[in-house]
Enzyme design. Sequence first.
Site, short mmCIF file in Angstrom:
data_model
loop_
_atom_site.label_atom_id
_atom_site.label_comp_id
_atom_site.label_asym_id
_atom_site.label_seq_id
_atom_site.Cartn_x
_atom_site.Cartn_y
_atom_site.Cartn_z
CG ASP A 183 -7.56 -5.32 -23.09
OD1 ASP A 183 -8.65 -5.85 -23.36
OD2 ASP A 183 -6.56 -5.94 -22.70
N PRO A 223 0.81 -1.23 0.00
CG PRO A 223 -0.45 -1.33 1.97
CD PRO A 223 0.59 -2.06 1.19
CD GLU A 231 0.53 -5.10 11.46
OE1 GLU A 231 0.18 -3.95 11.11
OE2 GLU A 231 -0.27 -6.04 11.61
NE ARG A 262 -4.64 -8.51 -20.80
CZ ARG A 262 -5.50 -9.21 -21.52
NH1 ARG A 262 -5.75 -10.46 -21.23
NH2 ARG A 262 -6.12 -8.67 -22.54
C1 JAH Z 1 -0.84 -6.00 2.86
C2 JAH Z 1 1.83 -6.80 2.79
N1 JAH Z 1 -2.13 -2.13 -3.23
C3 JAH Z 1 -2.71 -3.33 -2.81
C4 JAH Z 1 -1.97 -4.00 -1.67
C5 JAH Z 1 -0.81 -4.71 -1.87
C6 JAH Z 1 -0.17 -5.34 -0.79
C7 JAH Z 1 -0.74 -5.23 0.48
N2 JAH Z 1 -1.86 -4.52 0.66
C8 JAH Z 1 -2.47 -3.93 -0.39
C9 JAH Z 1 -0.10 -5.85 1.70
C10 JAH Z 1 -0.25 -6.58 3.99
C11 JAH Z 1 1.10 -6.96 3.95
C12 JAH Z 1 1.24 -6.25 1.66
#
Ligand code: JAH
Length: 267
Positions: free
Chosen positions: A169, A89, A116, A154
């Site tokens: 697409d 994120p 985490e 793809r």
């Molecule tokens: C959550 C490690 N952008 C989407 C996304 C990607 C990875 C994670 N969360 C959201 C995530 C927990 C631990 C990665």
Amino acid sequence: MRVDIVTIFPEMVRGFVREGIVARAHERGVVDLAVHDLRDFTTDRHRVVDDAPFGGGPGMVLKPEPFFRAVAHIRATRGEPSKVIVPGPQGRRFTHETAVAWSRAEHLVLLCGRYEGIDERVVEALATDEVSIGDYVLSGGELAAMVVADAVVRQVPGVVGDARSVSEDSFARPWLDYPHYTRPADWEGRRVPEVLLSGHHGQVARWRLRTALERTLDRRPDLLDGPGFPGESLPQETQAEVERVLRQIRAERLARGPERQEREQES
Ligand code: JAH
């Protein structure tokens, strides 16, 4: 192209590799995707991959050592990667443009986090890119890694049978796709738009452009006033036609009045 995915849930990712687009790319000899179990790169008897965060707080953090050993193993057995990608994120947004750019890379490595997150030194020392597929929190990086792998693979020439499916697409153009229909022409009284049955290719093309732009105005107006619009790569006559049809739709909507539009959108 080679792709390596490092995860504590290798079976989750192998399901994705066995079915669908990546499997086909593998059969065609275009993509070689390998999945690595992070626990195979631990050195303790209990194969521990996580530990408590320094500074306190909830949850656990994935330890650095197994990731460093996994990437060293990939370098030694599969060659030097072009990119080491960490989905999370905190990353920059992964878009269609990223997918196209990465499809030209020789070798991608994807490191999946859980809990985490991953010890920041892994991101600092190993990752070339940290990417987010959208603003929501997943339980781990695996689903995002599979999204990235699917979108990138793809775009590799020869993976999708009909190259038109890729170039037409949504997001290959800066507006949404038109609605699609197949037989039967009447499904329990719901009829396919007559123009699609008419055989008039010019009228079909105009209807598709119009409905595509109407949906884009309704659902994703940001695409039409974003920096990517109308798109430098479009042929000039398409660009002019798009601008003309958009002006026409906007004029019609103004003439109809806003209350009536709201009611029409509900149906
Ligand atoms: C959550 C490690 N952008 C989407 C996304 C990607 C990875 C994670 N969360 C959201 C995530 C927990 C631990 C990665």
